[in-house]
Design an enzyme around this catalytic site. Structure first.
Site, mmCIF file in Angstrom:
data_model
loop_
_atom_site.group_PDB
_atom_site.id
_atom_site.type_symbol
_atom_site.label_atom_id
_atom_site.label_comp_id
_atom_site.label_asym_id
_atom_site.label_seq_id
_atom_site.Cartn_x
_atom_site.Cartn_y
_atom_site.Cartn_z
ATOM 1 N N ASP A 16 -24.101 -4.711 -76.448
ATOM 2 C CA ASP A 16 -23.675 -3.918 -77.599
ATOM 3 C C ASP A 16 -22.493 -4.541 -78.330
ATOM 4 O O ASP A 16 -21.714 -3.847 -78.973
ATOM 5 C CB ASP A 16 -23.292 -2.514 -77.139
ATOM 6 C CG ASP A 16 -22.334 -2.522 -75.945
ATOM 7 O OD1 ASP A 16 -21.554 -3.499 -75.810
ATOM 8 O OD2 ASP A 16 -22.367 -1.579 -75.149
ATOM 9 N N ARG B 295 -11.434 -1.088 -77.008
ATOM 10 C CA ARG B 295 -10.509 -0.839 -78.112
ATOM 11 C C ARG B 295 -10.264 0.648 -78.341
ATOM 12 O O ARG B 295 -9.191 1.037 -78.778
ATOM 13 C CB ARG B 295 -11.021 -1.502 -79.398
ATOM 14 C CG ARG B 295 -12.213 -0.838 -80.040
ATOM 15 C CD ARG B 295 -12.659 -1.572 -81.277
ATOM 16 N NE ARG B 295 -13.222 -2.877 -80.949
ATOM 17 C CZ ARG B 295 -13.482 -3.804 -81.846
ATOM 18 N NH1 ARG B 295 -13.225 -3.588 -83.117
ATOM 19 N NH2 ARG B 295 -14.010 -4.955 -81.486
ATOM 20 N N GLU C 272 -30.732 -5.042 -71.788
ATOM 21 C CA GLU C 272 -29.892 -3.863 -71.584
ATOM 22 C C GLU C 272 -30.058 -2.890 -72.748
ATOM 23 O O GLU C 272 -29.101 -2.308 -73.257
ATOM 24 C CB GLU C 272 -28.422 -4.249 -71.384
ATOM 25 C CG GLU C 272 -27.610 -3.181 -70.668
ATOM 26 C CD GLU C 272 -26.198 -3.623 -70.383
ATOM 27 O OE1 GLU C 272 -25.934 -4.063 -69.249
ATOM 28 O OE2 GLU C 272 -25.343 -3.530 -71.290
ATOM 29 N N HIS D 106 -10.023 -2.715 -71.226
ATOM 30 C CA HIS D 106 -10.232 -3.627 -72.350
ATOM 31 C C HIS D 106 -10.803 -2.974 -73.602
ATOM 32 O O HIS D 106 -10.747 -3.554 -74.669
ATOM 33 C CB HIS D 106 -11.165 -4.768 -71.930
ATOM 34 C CG HIS D 106 -12.607 -4.363 -71.818
ATOM 35 N ND1 HIS D 106 -13.107 -3.725 -70.713
ATOM 36 C CD2 HIS D 106 -13.631 -4.499 -72.681
ATOM 37 C CE1 HIS D 106 -14.396 -3.495 -70.890
ATOM 38 N NE2 HIS D 106 -14.744 -3.944 -72.075
ATOM 39 N N GLU E 240 -19.482 0.267 -79.871
ATOM 40 C CA GLU E 240 -20.589 -0.135 -79.003
ATOM 41 C C GLU E 240 -21.810 0.785 -79.138
ATOM 42 O O GLU E 240 -22.947 0.312 -79.173
ATOM 43 C CB GLU E 240 -20.118 -0.173 -77.548
ATOM 44 C CG GLU E 240 -19.172 -1.320 -77.221
ATOM 45 C CD GLU E 240 -17.720 -1.017 -77.527
ATOM 46 O OE1 GLU E 240 -17.431 0.054 -78.115
ATOM 47 O OE2 GLU E 240 -16.854 -1.842 -77.165
ATOM 48 N N HIS F 279 -6.828 -8.708 -69.149
ATOM 49 C CA HIS F 279 -7.944 -9.150 -69.990
ATOM 50 C C HIS F 279 -7.432 -10.237 -70.932
ATOM 51 O O HIS F 279 -6.226 -10.364 -71.162
ATOM 52 C CB HIS F 279 -8.482 -7.955 -70.781
ATOM 53 C CG HIS F 279 -9.760 -8.205 -71.509
ATOM 54 N ND1 HIS F 279 -9.803 -8.615 -72.828
ATOM 55 C CD2 HIS F 279 -11.050 -8.117 -71.099
ATOM 56 C CE1 HIS F 279 -11.062 -8.759 -73.198
ATOM 57 N NE2 HIS F 279 -11.842 -8.466 -72.182
#
Length: 398
Positions: free
Chosen positions: A105, A218, A127, A216, A141, A247
């Protein structure tokens, strides 16, 4: 004498570390078929990390784009990358493409699917079908997944629920292949590795089982980061060995690291093999990562997911806990997850470690690739596993 038919060429679009982890087993499986030539295209989204991760699997990019250094909104960067990929993929390595394969994604996955549509090259989505149910969480995503579903012609669903989601959205069932998650293939492969370990990681592996933490996404920036740091400080104060693995995006981890007490150990980003060793040794993992939900499940590690909802309900069925971005909630759910360990049979909810072979065989058949010198794909494990439908789901789960 008839001229031998040429193998098909498939571009695997890799932008980030998770894409490298989950597409590397597919690349290896495609090679083993000897019917399809995989072409790895690195988009520059994580220009150093993605190739480094591929190298752990013994793979190198065929083609690498320069990173996009312009600071602009996500939609602008996605459009630019789609255009650059469309140009690069017209004839990569001097060969016409038969399929573009994207995973997950990310910005790179959406851009790759868009490029495929513009080039009139079929798109496959590894996926496929993950849905949180909220278009804004996780963002972007969830929107990316839905956009790719409208552009792809082959959908490789990792779980029964993902398969159902795609069917509910009107995707024809003959275009959906229930495979298992290729990330579990990567975990299986990494078990045979002997990764190089730094002194800190080696020391952790020889000591008490630590609580691992990562962050990680956002949409976790802001209050989430302060809450995570305070929760880790509290766990360390209660006597746990606590490790925060940073990260590569400093915006994701620097605000957490800056708030951590000296008792919390901070590790730099680890390679996939080294991190798998840490995860297998961990007492619990606290994360906002999707891939870690899968890896913790297959390794039977207690997991706490700092999110309101997850597109991987299988992890919750296996014993993972959702936690609000609140220090008290994170600490409480960590204790609860450790008290009620993951259910052993549920570890197979994400697959059996041979998803990539199913993806590779489906691609080869879809492209009508010549069946000359078929390589050692794990066909002995697949003879009773149909490529679509509930029977495959039951086999993977049971």
């Amino acid at each position: 004498m008839a001229r031998p038919r040429q193998p098909r060429h498939v571009a695997l679009v890799v932008g980030t570390r998770p894409e490298a982890i989950k597409l590397a087993p597919v690349c290896l499986a495609l090679r083993r078929t000897r019917r399809v030539v995989p072409i790895i295209v690195c988009t520059g989204q994580q220009a150093d990390l993605a190739p480094r991760t591929l190298a752990e699997f013994g793979l190198l990019p065929t083609l690498s784009l320069a990173p996009d250094l312009l600071h602009s909104p996500t939609f602008a960067r996605t459009s630019r990358l789609a255009g650059r990929l469309a140009t690069a993929l017209r004839r990569p390595a001097g060969k016409p493409l038969d399929l573009i394969l994207v995973q997950g994604d990310t910005l790179s996955a959406v851009a790759g699917a868009m490029a495929g549509r513009w080039l009139e090259v079929p798109v496959g989505h590894v996926e496929a079908g993950l849905r949180s149910g909220d278009p804004s969480d996780p963002w972007p995503e969830e929107q990316n997944r839905r956009a790719i579903a409208k552009l792809a012609v082959l959908h490789f669903a990792p779980t029964v629920q993902a398969w159902r989601n795609l069917v509910a959205e009107g995707i024809p069932q003959d275009r959906i292949t229930l495979t298992g998650n290729t990330g579990i293939d990567a975990v299986r492969l990494a078990r045979s590795w002997t990764p190089m370990l730094d002194t800190a990681t080696a020391g952790l592996l020889s000591g008490p089982a630590p609580v691992l933490a990562t962050a990680h996404r956002r949409n976790g920036f802001g209050r989430f980061q302060g809450a995570l740091a305070e929760a880790l400080n509290r766990l360390a104060g209660l006597g746990d060995t606590v490790v925060f693995v940073t990260h590569t995006n400093p915006r994701a981890t620097d605000p957490v690291a800056a708030r951590l007490a000296p008792a919390v150990q901070i590790l730099p980003p680890a390679g996939f093999g080294a991190f798998q060793r840490l995860l297998a040794h961990a007492a619990a993992v606290i994360t906002d990562s999707g891939g870690l939900q899968e890896e913790a499940t297959v390794l039977s590690r207690p997991a706490v997911v700092i999110r309101a909802r997850t597109e991987r309900p299988e992890a919750i069925a296996a014993g993972a806990r959702l936690a609000a971005p609140d220090p008290g909630a994170i600490v409480a759910q960590t204790h609860a997850a450790r008290t009620d360990p993951p259910r052993p049979r549920a570890r197979w909810l994400f697959g059996d470690g041979y998803a990539a072979d199913r993806v590779a065989l489906r691609i080869a058949d879809f492209l009508n690739a010549p069946r000359t010198a078929v390589g050692p794909v794990a066909t002995d494990r697949l003879t009773a596993a149909p490529l679509t439908g509930g029977a495959m789901a039951r086999q993977v789960i049971e």
